[in-house]
Scaffold this motif. Structure first.
Motif, short mmCIF file in Angstrom:
data_model
loop_
_atom_site.label_atom_id
_atom_site.label_comp_id
_atom_site.label_asym_id
_atom_site.label_seq_id
_atom_site.Cartn_x
_atom_site.Cartn_y
_atom_site.Cartn_z
N VAL A 73 0.95 -1.03 -0.03
CA VAL A 73 -0.17 -0.10 0.04
C VAL A 73 0.85 1.40 -0.15
O VAL A 73 0.57 2.13 -0.76
CB VAL A 73 -1.02 0.14 1.13
N ILE A 74 1.87 1.10 0.86
CA ILE A 74 2.70 2.44 0.72
C ILE A 74 3.49 2.77 -0.60
O ILE A 74 3.55 3.61 -0.99
CB ILE A 74 4.07 2.19 1.93
N ILE A 75 3.83 1.61 -1.14
CA ILE A 75 4.62 1.74 -2.46
C ILE A 75 3.54 2.13 -3.55
O ILE A 75 3.85 2.94 -4.46
CB ILE A 75 5.31 0.35 -2.89
N ALA A 76 2.37 1.82 -3.36
CA ALA A 76 1.31 2.06 -4.36
C ALA A 76 0.96 3.68 -4.33
O ALA A 76 0.93 4.45 -5.09
CB ALA A 76 0.04 1.18 -4.47
N LEU A 77 0.77 4.03 -2.95
CA LEU A 77 0.49 5.45 -2.74
C LEU A 77 1.71 6.46 -3.35
O LEU A 77 1.34 7.36 -3.69
CB LEU A 77 0.36 5.63 -1.33
N ALA A 78 2.90 6.04 -3.01
CA ALA A 78 4.04 6.91 -3.58
C ALA A 78 4.07 6.91 -5.05
O ALA A 78 4.38 7.86 -5.41
CB ALA A 78 5.39 6.11 -2.99
N THR A 79 3.73 5.93 -5.64
CA THR A 79 3.92 6.00 -7.22
C THR A 79 2.57 6.65 -7.57
O THR A 79 2.68 7.32 -8.71
CB THR A 79 3.44 4.31 -7.59
N VAL A 80 1.22 6.61 -6.96
CA VAL A 80 0.27 7.38 -7.53
C VAL A 80 0.55 9.00 -7.16
O VAL A 80 0.36 9.76 -8.27
CB VAL A 80 -0.89 7.17 -6.69
N LEU A 81 1.26 9.27 -6.13
CA LEU A 81 1.55 10.63 -6.01
C LEU A 81 2.59 11.00 -6.65
O LEU A 81 2.60 12.35 -7.28
CB LEU A 81 1.84 10.82 -4.32
N LYS A 82 3.56 10.27 -7.10
CA LYS A 82 4.57 10.79 -7.93
C LYS A 82 4.00 10.89 -9.28
O LYS A 82 4.61 11.88 -9.92
CB LYS A 82 5.68 9.64 -7.91
N ARG A 83 3.11 10.06 -9.81
CA ARG A 83 2.53 10.06 -11.06
C ARG A 83 1.68 11.43 -11.34
O ARG A 83 2.08 11.92 -12.36
CB ARG A 83 1.80 8.73 -11.37
N PHE A 84 1.19 11.82 -10.24
CA PHE A 84 0.23 13.00 -10.36
C PHE A 84 0.87 14.30 -9.92
O PHE A 84 0.55 15.33 -9.93
CB PHE A 84 -1.17 12.77 -9.65
N ASN A 85 2.21 14.07 -9.57
CA ASN A 85 3.15 15.12 -9.20
C ASN A 85 2.45 16.08 -8.10
O ASN A 85 2.22 17.37 -8.43
CB ASN A 85 3.58 16.06 -10.39
#
Length: 82
Positions: A11-23
């Protein structure tokens, strides 16, 4: 318990990826903008910052940040001139 730990890490990795993707940025910098930076050495730089409608030239070192000059209202960086 191992499955729960793995689930939390996923879940932490998924949230970090989403936040990075949407800047997504968590900086409260309304009205402030970094216009440009020039490195003068390994730990020294000068930066042009716009705060509201005023622009400032700042000297930045590891020990301090100092306002070197308030720039004129019509100041633009080289890339912005058109």
């Amino acid at each position: 318990m191992l499955v729960a730990l793995i689930a939390v890490i996923v879940v932490i990795i998924a949230l970090a990826t989403v936040l990075k993707r949407f800047n997504v940025k968590f900086q409260g910098s309304k009205g402030m903008k970094l216009m440009g930076t020039l490195s003068l050495g390994p730990k020294e730089r000068i930066s042009v910052v716009q705060i509201g409608d005023k622009k400032f030239l700042l000297g930045v070192t590891p020990e301090r940040v100092e306002c070197l000059k308030e720039l004129p209202d019509d100041f633009v960086l080289g890339e912005e001139k058109q």
